[in-house]
Design an enzyme around this catalytic site. Structure first.
Site, PDB file in Angstrom:
ATOM      1  N   HIS A 295      39.428 -10.962   7.329  1.00 39.65           N
ATOM      2  CA  HIS A 295      38.020 -11.033   6.903  1.00 39.65           C
ATOM      3  C   HIS A 295      37.106 -11.050   8.114  1.00 39.65           C
ATOM      4  O   HIS A 295      36.805 -12.103   8.678  1.00 39.65           O
ATOM      5  CB  HIS A 295      37.821 -12.306   6.057  1.00 39.65           C
ATOM      6  CG  HIS A 295      36.465 -12.414   5.447  1.00 39.65           C
ATOM      7  ND1 HIS A 295      36.236 -13.077   4.262  1.00 39.65           N
ATOM      8  CD2 HIS A 295      35.249 -11.973   5.841  1.00 39.65           C
ATOM      9  CE1 HIS A 295      34.958 -13.028   3.955  1.00 39.65           C
ATOM     10  NE2 HIS A 295      34.323 -12.367   4.916  1.00 39.65           N
TER      11      HIS A 295
ATOM     12  N   HIS B  97      33.485  -8.973   9.902  1.00 37.01           N
ATOM     13  CA  HIS B  97      32.374  -8.032   9.720  1.00 37.01           C
ATOM     14  C   HIS B  97      32.156  -7.292  11.028  1.00 37.01           C
ATOM     15  O   HIS B  97      31.811  -7.908  12.040  1.00 37.01           O
ATOM     16  CB  HIS B  97      31.094  -8.783   9.322  1.00 37.01           C
ATOM     17  CG  HIS B  97      31.204  -9.491   8.009  1.00 37.01           C
ATOM     18  ND1 HIS B  97      30.817  -8.918   6.827  1.00 37.01           N
ATOM     19  CD2 HIS B  97      31.709 -10.703   7.687  1.00 37.01           C
ATOM     20  CE1 HIS B  97      31.062  -9.758   5.826  1.00 37.01           C
ATOM     21  NE2 HIS B  97      31.602 -10.852   6.323  1.00 37.01           N
ATOM     22  N   LEU B  98      32.413  -6.004  11.003  1.00 44.85           N
ATOM     23  CA  LEU B  98      32.029  -5.145  12.118  1.00 44.85           C
ATOM     24  C   LEU B  98      30.749  -4.514  11.566  1.00 44.85           C
ATOM     25  O   LEU B  98      30.628  -4.348  10.370  1.00 44.85           O
ATOM     26  CB  LEU B  98      33.123  -4.112  12.396  1.00 44.85           C
ATOM     27  CG  LEU B  98      34.526  -4.726  12.600  1.00 44.85           C
ATOM     28  CD1 LEU B  98      35.563  -3.641  12.832  1.00 44.85           C
ATOM     29  CD2 LEU B  98      34.532  -5.734  13.742  1.00 44.85           C
TER      30      LEU B  98
ATOM     31  N   ASP C  78      31.851  -8.680  -0.451  1.00 51.05           N
ATOM     32  CA  ASP C  78      31.612  -9.895   0.342  1.00 51.05           C
ATOM     33  C   ASP C  78      30.184  -9.985   0.873  1.00 51.05           C
ATOM     34  O   ASP C  78      29.600  -9.003   1.312  1.00 51.05           O
ATOM     35  CB  ASP C  78      32.579  -9.968   1.517  1.00 51.05           C
ATOM     36  CG  ASP C  78      32.384 -11.241   2.300  1.00 51.05           C
ATOM     37  OD1 ASP C  78      32.488 -12.309   1.705  1.00 51.05           O
ATOM     38  OD2 ASP C  78      32.083 -11.157   3.505  1.00 51.05           O
TER      39      ASP C  78
ATOM     40  N   HIS D 140      33.773 -13.042  -2.981  1.00 47.48           N
ATOM     41  CA  HIS D 140      32.872 -14.022  -2.372  1.00 47.48           C
ATOM     42  C   HIS D 140      32.356 -14.858  -3.541  1.00 47.48           C
ATOM     43  O   HIS D 140      31.523 -14.384  -4.314  1.00 47.48           O
ATOM     44  CB  HIS D 140      31.737 -13.259  -1.663  1.00 47.48           C
ATOM     45  CG  HIS D 140      30.615 -14.119  -1.181  1.00 47.48           C
ATOM     46  ND1 HIS D 140      30.287 -14.237   0.147  1.00 47.48           N
ATOM     47  CD2 HIS D 140      29.706 -14.886  -1.845  1.00 47.48           C
ATOM     48  CE1 HIS D 140      29.243 -15.040   0.286  1.00 47.48           C
ATOM     49  NE2 HIS D 140      28.869 -15.450  -0.913  1.00 47.48           N
TER      50      HIS D 140
ATOM     51  N   HIS E  96      36.888 -17.285   1.978  1.00 51.99           N
ATOM     52  CA  HIS E  96      36.292 -18.505   2.565  1.00 51.99           C
ATOM     53  C   HIS E  96      36.113 -19.682   1.593  1.00 51.99           C
ATOM     54  O   HIS E  96      34.994 -20.071   1.273  1.00 51.99           O
ATOM     55  CB  HIS E  96      34.972 -18.178   3.274  1.00 51.99           C
ATOM     56  CG  HIS E  96      34.078 -17.152   2.623  1.00 51.99           C
ATOM     57  ND1 HIS E  96      33.686 -17.212   1.294  1.00 51.99           N
ATOM     58  CD2 HIS E  96      33.489 -16.039   3.113  1.00 51.99           C
ATOM     59  CE1 HIS E  96      32.911 -16.193   1.023  1.00 51.99           C
ATOM     60  NE2 HIS E  96      32.775 -15.451   2.105  1.00 51.99           N
TER      61      HIS E  96
ATOM     62  N   ASP F 137      35.936 -14.882   9.063  1.00 47.43           N
ATOM     63  CA  ASP F 137      34.650 -14.372   8.564  1.00 47.43           C
ATOM     64  C   ASP F 137      33.718 -14.048   9.742  1.00 47.43           C
ATOM     65  O   ASP F 137      32.526 -14.372   9.716  1.00 47.43           O
ATOM     66  CB  ASP F 137      33.998 -15.374   7.599  1.00 47.43           C
ATOM     67  CG  ASP F 137      32.874 -14.748   6.783  1.00 47.43           C
ATOM     68  OD1 ASP F 137      32.650 -13.528   6.890  1.00 47.43           O
ATOM     69  OD2 ASP F 137      32.192 -15.489   6.041  1.00 47.43           O
TER      70      ASP F 137
HETATM   71  O1  DOR Z   1      28.058 -16.275   6.673  1.00 51.06           O
HETATM   72  C1  DOR Z   1      28.286 -15.169   6.208  1.00 51.06           C
HETATM   73  N1  DOR Z   1      27.952 -14.024   6.854  1.00 51.06           N
HETATM   74  N2  DOR Z   1      28.865 -15.086   5.002  1.00 51.06           N
HETATM   75  C2  DOR Z   1      29.004 -13.923   4.341  1.00 51.06           C
HETATM   76  O2  DOR Z   1      29.531 -13.948   3.255  1.00 51.06           O
HETATM   77  C3  DOR Z   1      28.487 -12.673   4.925  1.00 51.06           C
HETATM   78  C4  DOR Z   1      28.400 -12.754   6.389  1.00 51.06           C
HETATM   79  C5  DOR Z   1      27.618 -11.635   7.046  1.00 51.06           C
HETATM   80  O3  DOR Z   1      27.809 -10.470   6.683  1.00 51.06           O
HETATM   81  O4  DOR Z   1      26.845 -11.911   7.975  1.00 51.06           O
HETATM   82 ZN    ZN Z   2      32.318 -12.410   5.068  1.00 51.82          ZN
END
Ligand code: DOR
Ligand code: ZN
Length: 429
Positions: free
Chosen positions: A61, A63-64, A153, A180, A233, A306
């Site tokens: 999990h 995020h790029l 998500d 999510h 999460h 995350d």
């Molecule tokens: O804290 C978070 N940031 N939770 C998420 O579900 C998305 C993520 C984001 O893309 O920045």
């Molecule tokens: Zn996430």
């Protein structure tokens, strides 16, 4: 290219191994492992006495931000952060711009990842078009293009009937659905966990039930449709209880927890530092203890950070307007090792939660050091004392509340398909 890894403490939960051994790597594979092997000719020898060799860590999990939000992170910078943190495989969430809800975005991510040539990057595609929660994306197309799971998500799928259809469609393609869990009506305009600290700080709260209502609902839908559901999460004691009970009934539910949810409580918000603003929010001490217990007894299968890189301009604003998320890839292992230091987990259990379990959930070829497996290996110095410095992050996201935290243990060598992609041995005294 051949490598001869000598005298490592090999911890491979998939094989029930914890022994001092040598490992021979050639052509991207593990070709032999055992005590006192003979060095093959032309192999580069790497002495690893005192260090742990683990199956390459997997973070399911992250995020790029590419395509579209490259000022926060690119696929290359995120993959560099991954190997620096000890991860050989990562799975990236679809909330880019555009959203990864079609094959051209999935293919783009895979091409950029191949160009970066660092960690393996596995795309996760959207459950609904644009992650807008209105109509399903084209799962068959997405799977064929290389997506290996589905998630909206950042946002929940609020419509239960649509979630049922998503699970039925996902079942037919054997794709796990990652939710999510957040009931938007219950979380409302909340900014932090609802409780003592939200009252003291005067910030609107997000109750634990906002998460638990959707965890419970989706367990029921997964049970009904016999589909695999993965809860992202997990942050509350009630969610842990629901997942534990569902597993006992035989529901195909798996779950992950983040290092920030098992190391920090909502009290951290007392200084209004936006680096602590995350979704789901940091919870109470009792929730933190329940998440740790869930990791110890296997209710929570995996640790995933995350990784949510953001730019300064996203975070240096009033609390209400700040983006949610923590840049996590380069602190995940250090924080997770705290679970070993405080005896919540054994080192072998931690490695299991950070490699074999997420690999199994995603069905990727990773998570073992068996002979014949891909040579994805993380070398960990469990005794190395270091201090987090966000300026040294490979990630473009310097948004970490852990800047300055002292840690014990880190990855010092990350090997992907038999090639060293990160070498931090100079950090050792
Ligand atoms: O804290 C978070 N940031 N939770 C998420 O579900 C998305 C993520 C984001 O893309 O920045
Ligand atoms: Zn996430």
């Amino acid at each position: 290219m051949k490598l001869f890894l000598k005298n490592a403490r090999v911890i491979d939960p998939a094989q029930n191994t914890d022994d001092i051994m040598d490992i021979v790597l050639a052509e991207g594979k593990i070709i032999a492992r055992g005590p006192d092997l003979k060095a093959p000719p032309e192999a580069e020898l790497i002495e690893l006495a005192g260090l742990v060799a683990a199956p390459g860590l997997v973070d399911m999990h992250v995020h790029l931000r590419e395509p579209g939000l490259e000022y926060k992170e690119t696929i290359a910078s995120g993959a560099a952060a991954a190997v620096a943190g000890g991860f050989t495989s990562i799975a990236c969430m679809p909330n880019t711009e555009p959203v990864n809800d079609n094959r051209s975005v999935t293919e783009f991510i895979r091409r950029k990842a191949a160009e970066a040539d660092l960690a393996h990057v596995y795309p996760i595609a959207a459950i609904t078009a644009g992650s807008e929660g209105k109509r399903l994306a084209e799962y068959w197309d997405l799977k064929e293009a290389g997506a290996l799971a589905l998630s909206d998500d950042g946002k929940p799928v609020m419509d239960a009937a649509l979630m049922r259809r998503a699970m039925e469609y996902a079942y037919s393609l054997d794709l796990p659905v990652i939710q999510h869990c957040e009931d938007k009506n219950l979380s409302g305009c909340g900014l932090m966990n609802e409780g003592y600290w939200s009252t003291v700080l005067g910030l609107p709260g997000i109750p634990a039930i906002a998460e638990e209502v959707i965890v419970g609902r989706d367990i029921l839908i997964a049970e009904y449709t016999r589909t695999r559901i993965h809860i992202a999460h997990v942050s509350t004691a009630g969610s842990v209880r629901l997942i534990r009970d569902a597993k006992k009934r035989g529901v195909q539910v798996t779950a992950e927890a983040t290092p920030h949810h098992f190391t920090l409580t909502d009290e951290a918000l007392a200084g209004y530092d936006t680096n602590y603003k995350v979704s789901p929010p940091l919870r109470s001490r009792a929730d933190v203890e329940a998440v740790k217990q869930g990791l110890a007894d296997g209710t929570i299968d995996a640790i995933a950070c995350d990784h949510a890189p953001h730019a300064r301009t996203d975070k240096e604003v009033e609390f209400e307007y700040a983006a949610c998320g923590i840049s996590g890839l380069e602190t995940s292992l250090g924080l997770s090792l705290e679970l070993v230091h405080d005896k919540t987990l054994t080192l072998a259990q931690l490695i299991d939660r950070m490699s074999r379990q997420p690999a199994n959930i995603l069905k990727i070829p990773a998570g073992t050091l068996a002979a014949g497996a891909d040579a994805d290996i993380t070398i960990i110095d469990p005794a190395l004392d270091w201090t987090v410095d966000v300026q040294s992050f490979r990630s473009l996201g310097k948004n970490s509340p852990f800047h300055g935290r002292k840690m014990k243990g880190r990855a010092v060598l990350t090997i992907v398909k038999g090639t060293v992609k990160y070498d931090g041995r100079a950090l050792r005294p």
